[in-house]
Each structure stands twice: as structure tokens, then as C-alpha cells.
Design a protein around this motif. Structure first.
Motif, PDB file in Angstrom:
ATOM      1  N   ALA A  37      29.448  46.651 -68.492  1.00 16.94           N
ATOM      2  CA  ALA A  37      30.863  47.151 -69.083  1.00 16.94           C
ATOM      3  C   ALA A  37      31.872  47.008 -67.873  1.00 16.94           C
ATOM      4  N   LYS A  38      31.377  47.558 -66.694  1.00 17.82           N
ATOM      5  CA  LYS A  38      32.382  47.366 -65.599  1.00 17.82           C
ATOM      6  C   LYS A  38      32.621  46.197 -65.190  1.00 17.82           C
ATOM      7  N   ALA A  39      31.709  45.223 -65.333  1.00 18.14           N
ATOM      8  CA  ALA A  39      32.188  43.837 -65.068  1.00 18.14           C
ATOM      9  C   ALA A  39      33.142  42.946 -65.676  1.00 18.14           C
ATOM     10  N   THR A  40      32.585  43.268 -67.248  1.00 20.54           N
ATOM     11  CA  THR A  40      33.423  42.605 -68.313  1.00 20.54           C
ATOM     12  C   THR A  40      34.496  43.298 -68.790  1.00 20.54           C
ATOM     13  N   GLY A  41      34.567  44.247 -68.898  1.00 19.76           N
ATOM     14  CA  GLY A  41      35.734  45.268 -69.447  1.00 19.76           C
ATOM     15  C   GLY A  41      35.184  45.548 -70.983  1.00 19.76           C
ATOM     16  N   LYS A  42      33.871  45.275 -71.375  1.00 20.95           N
ATOM     17  CA  LYS A  42      33.641  45.186 -72.836  1.00 20.95           C
ATOM     18  C   LYS A  42      32.535  46.409 -73.020  1.00 20.95           C
ATOM     19  N   ALA A  43      32.922  47.461 -73.706  1.00 19.72           N
ATOM     20  CA  ALA A  43      32.460  48.611 -73.928  1.00 19.72           C
ATOM     21  C   ALA A  43      30.895  48.810 -74.457  1.00 19.72           C
ATOM     22  N   VAL A  44      30.003  47.987 -74.049  1.00 21.34           N
ATOM     23  CA  VAL A  44      28.802  47.781 -74.764  1.00 21.34           C
ATOM     24  C   VAL A  44      27.877  49.035 -74.054  1.00 21.34           C
ATOM     25  N   HIS A  45      26.922  49.211 -74.863  1.00 21.03           N
ATOM     26  CA  HIS A  45      25.885  50.227 -74.546  1.00 21.03           C
ATOM     27  C   HIS A  45      24.656  50.173 -75.217  1.00 21.03           C
ATOM     28  N   TRP A  46      23.554  50.246 -74.232  1.00 15.00           N
ATOM     29  CA  TRP A  46      22.314  49.726 -74.631  1.00 15.00           C
ATOM     30  C   TRP A  46      21.017  50.786 -74.698  1.00 15.00           C
ATOM     31  N   GLY A  47      21.702  52.124 -74.494  1.00 12.68           N
ATOM     32  CA  GLY A  47      20.741  53.132 -74.184  1.00 12.68           C
ATOM     33  C   GLY A  47      21.014  54.333 -75.030  1.00 12.68           C
ATOM     34  N   MET A  48      20.488  55.421 -74.722  1.00  8.28           N
ATOM     35  CA  MET A  48      20.801  56.937 -75.303  1.00  8.28           C
ATOM     36  C   MET A  48      20.995  57.672 -73.895  1.00  8.28           C
ATOM     37  N   PRO A  49      21.542  58.732 -73.967  1.00  8.32           N
ATOM     38  CA  PRO A  49      21.801  59.615 -73.045  1.00  8.32           C
ATOM     39  C   PRO A  49      20.851  59.918 -71.979  1.00  8.32           C
ATOM     40  N   VAL A  50      20.841  59.866 -70.840  1.00  8.69           N
ATOM     41  CA  VAL A  50      19.865  60.214 -69.836  1.00  8.69           C
ATOM     42  C   VAL A  50      19.852  61.793 -69.628  1.00  8.69           C
ATOM     43  N   SER A  51      21.080  62.469 -69.758  1.00  4.82           N
ATOM     44  CA  SER A  51      21.261  63.786 -69.535  1.00  4.82           C
ATOM     45  C   SER A  51      22.198  64.282 -70.581  1.00  4.82           C
ATOM     46  N   ILE A  52      22.039  65.711 -70.984  1.00  6.09           N
ATOM     47  CA  ILE A  52      23.290  66.203 -71.933  1.00  6.09           C
ATOM     48  C   ILE A  52      23.343  67.407 -71.449  1.00  6.09           C
ATOM     49  N   SER A  53      24.493  67.995 -71.552  1.00  8.44           N
ATOM     50  CA  SER A  53      24.985  69.387 -71.346  1.00  8.44           C
ATOM     51  C   SER A  53      25.160  70.033 -72.836  1.00  8.44           C
TER      52      SER A  53
END
Length: 340
Positions: free
Chosen positions: A33-49
Motif C-alpha cells: 500500500a505504501k509503495a502503490t498508494g492503493k489501500a489493499v489489506h490482506w490480513g486481520m489485526p495483529v493487535s487490538i485495544s
């Protein structure tokens, strides 16, 4: 060093292949996402509050709980809703901090909730002002399986401590800490890893070395110095430290202050974590204290629908395009941390 290694090994012991693969997905999608500017997401949160409650016994001057200034309602996390959330997330969730706003120990079922997450192999942590750690509660804290206990201690004398922790009693903090240390030894437990968190502000900056000595005397495992977020910082504040290293803000020399951090158009938090309020609202991060950016309601939706939903995706895309468009981000000082 041994204490740090013990906590580190304990954290790594929570890693399963599902959690490891999820972490790889999260990191790789963030880098893409940083490299392309496209807000893709392939996972679930590693941490939550996760917020047990917005209620608090103290009145700290830069805290919405302390100031009683929320526009959102005050309440307690429903245990059924809590279990519903954990059951959805536990297989890939590595780190769970029971804190957002408020004092967690005011929730009567708090340690039962900790135990529920601990049984599912999640690394659990909380942050407390330690006023409710009587002998019995300290024992139950150790028995709950809590992995990390962060104790807020912002001074080594009552006068200094109360300058920020308004309404607080340093003796209660020290008593509570001693109780947990005692039961940790009595039960031969390696957890919780006990941390003193010292919020550095001008009234207490002269006691930085003193708190290290105090922590060693009490048997505390670690001391962390944290920089303070000031809401109205532009024209200065009596809370901004004179020691520049411990300040999130720089003096521009003309009576005005600005944030040290550069406002970069990406944010790791938007990929690896989120905050869930006591009433089930999913918000982006700990800077959204009044839950203004609401991506979904877990009383009505599944977490996966919210995490991958259009509101979250659009917000991530805005952050990648221009964080300056998000008012909350313009006062963001994430990453300005200092350690003992």
C-alpha cells in the motif's frame, strides 16, 4: 536484561502458524500500500485495544475520562459482547490490550475477561492507575494470566504525582504494585511483566532518576518514559517539559509550538491494529478518543465486515493520499516515544 528476555519469550510463545501467517499478510499489504498508494489489506489485526470502561476515578488534565468531556456515552463493556468479539478474532490475534480510556479495574468482570483471552493464547496487557490493586485483586490479577501490567506513576512524591494525576494517591499506587509483586513471587509466576509508565511533564521531569530507583526497590520489571500529548499545544502549556528529548513539541522561538513528527502519508496502525470501544464501536486508533471516526458497530456487524468494509478502506485510502485531510491525524505524535 533477563526480565526483558522472559517477557519477550513469553510473547513469542503466543505465536502460532495462523498468527505468524497473518502477520506476514499484514506487513506485506502495508508495504504494498505504501509503495502503490492503493489501500489493499490482506490480513486481520495483529493487535487490538479493547476498552473495558470509560469510567475513571481520577481527573487528569489531558484525558477525556479525567475531564469528563466525552460526547460519547460512559459505560461498561458487556461480557457477552466481549466474548463474541474475542471468539471472532482469537485465532489470528496476537496482542490484546485492555485499555483505551478509563480505569479497567472499575469493571467488575475485568479479570474474568483477561482470563478468557489468556486461555485462548493471546498476549494480554492492561494499563492502570493501580488504585484498586488490593491484596485479593492483586492475587486474582496474577492468576488471570495477564501478561503485562502497565502501572501509571507520574511522580515519586505525592505532590509531584498529584500535579498530573489529579485526585490520585501515590501511596495507593505503591501499595498496589507491592501487592502484585508479592503474589507474583508467592505463586511462582513469570507474569505479569510489571512496568512503571512515567508520563513526562514539566512538574515531574526532575524525578526521572528517582522513579528508576523506586522501581528497583519495589521489584518492578521495567520503567518506560512516555511523552505527553497536549491538546492545545500551539501557544505552549505548563505541562510541556523543558527537557526537549521528552517533549512531542518544539518551541519555534516566537511563542508558538509545533509537533516534531512529520505528517507522512501512511500509518502502520491502520493496517495492524484498531480500537474497540466499550459499546462495540470500531475506531482507527487511540487518538480517536471520542470515537468520531466510526467504521462499524460490533453489536450489529461481524468484525471482518467492518475491517474490510468500505468505510475502513476509504479511511486508509485517505491516509495514503493525504493525512492532513484527517483532523485527528494533524495532531498525531505516534512514534514519539522514549525508553528508560
Amino acid at each position: 536484561m533477563k526480565l526483558y528476555l522472559t517477557d519477550g519469550f513469553n510473547f513469542l510463545s503466543k505465536m502460532t502458524w495462523k498468527r505468524a501467517f497473518n502477520a506476514v499478510q499484514v506487513v506485506s499489504s502495508y508495504l504494498y500500500a505504501k509503495a502503490t498508494g492503493k489501500a489493499v489489506h490482506w490480513g486481520m489485526p495483529v493487535s487490538i485495544s479493547l476498552e473495558p470502561t470509560t469510567s475513571c476515578n481520577l481527573r487528569c488534565p489531558e484525558c477525556p475520562s479525567g475531564l469528563r468531556s466525552f460526547t460519547r456515552p460512559t459505560g461498561m463493556l458487556n461480557e457477552t459482547l466481549y466474548r463474541h468479539i474475542i471468539d471472532q478474532l482469537h485465532s489470528k490475534l496476537l496482542y490484546l490490550i485492555f485499555y483505551f480510556q478509563g480505569e479497567p479495574y472499575l469493571h467488575k468482570q475485568f479479570l474474568e475477561m483477561v482470563h478468557y483471552a489468556s486461555k485462548k493464547g493471546i498476549y494480554t496487557a492492561t494499563s492502570t492507575n493501580a488504585h484498586y490493586l488490593d491484596d485479593e485483586t492483586a492475587r486474582k490479577t496474577v492468576e488471570s494470566g495477564l501478561d503485562r501490567l502497565i502501572v501509571s506513576i507520574d511522580g515519586t512524591t505525592q505532590e509531584t504525582y498529584a500535579a498530573y494525576r489529579v485526585g490520585g494517591k501515590l501511596d495507593k499506587v505503591l501499595e498496589g504494585t507491592r501487592n502484585v509483586v508479592k503474589w507474583k513471587k508467592a505463586l511462582k509466576s513469570k507474569t505479569p511483566h510489571i512496568m512503571f509508565q512515567y508520563l513526562v511533564v514539566r512538574p515531574n521531569e526532575h524525578q526521572l532518576e528517582d522513579v528508576k530507583v523506586l522501581a528497583k526497590e519495589l521489584g518492578v520489571d521495567e520503567v518506560v518514559f512516555k511523552t505527553a500529548q497536549i491538546y492545545d499545544y500551539q501557544h505552549g502549556s505548563p505541562l510541556i517539559p523543558t527537557i526537549d528529548y521528552y517533549s512531542r513539541y518544539k518551541n519555534n522561538g516566537n511563542g508558538n509550538y509545533s509537533i516534531k513528527n512529520k505528517l507522512l502519508n501512511h500509518c502502520w496502525k491502520m493496517w495492524h491494529s484498531c480500537v474497540i470501544t466499550w459499546d462495540g464501536l470500531v475506531v482507527p486508533c487511540c487518538f480517536d478518543k471520542d470515537a468520531q471516526y466510526r467504521f462499524g458497530d460490533l453489536k450489529e456487524e461481524q468484525f471482518g465486515q467492518v475491517w474490510r468494509g468500505p468505510k475502513y478502506s476509504q479511511f486508509r485510502q485517505t491516509v495514503l493520499r493525504s493525512r492532513a485531510e484527517v483532523e485527528m491525524c494533524r495532531n498525531c505524535t505516534e512514534g514519539t516515544r522514549v525508553w528508560a
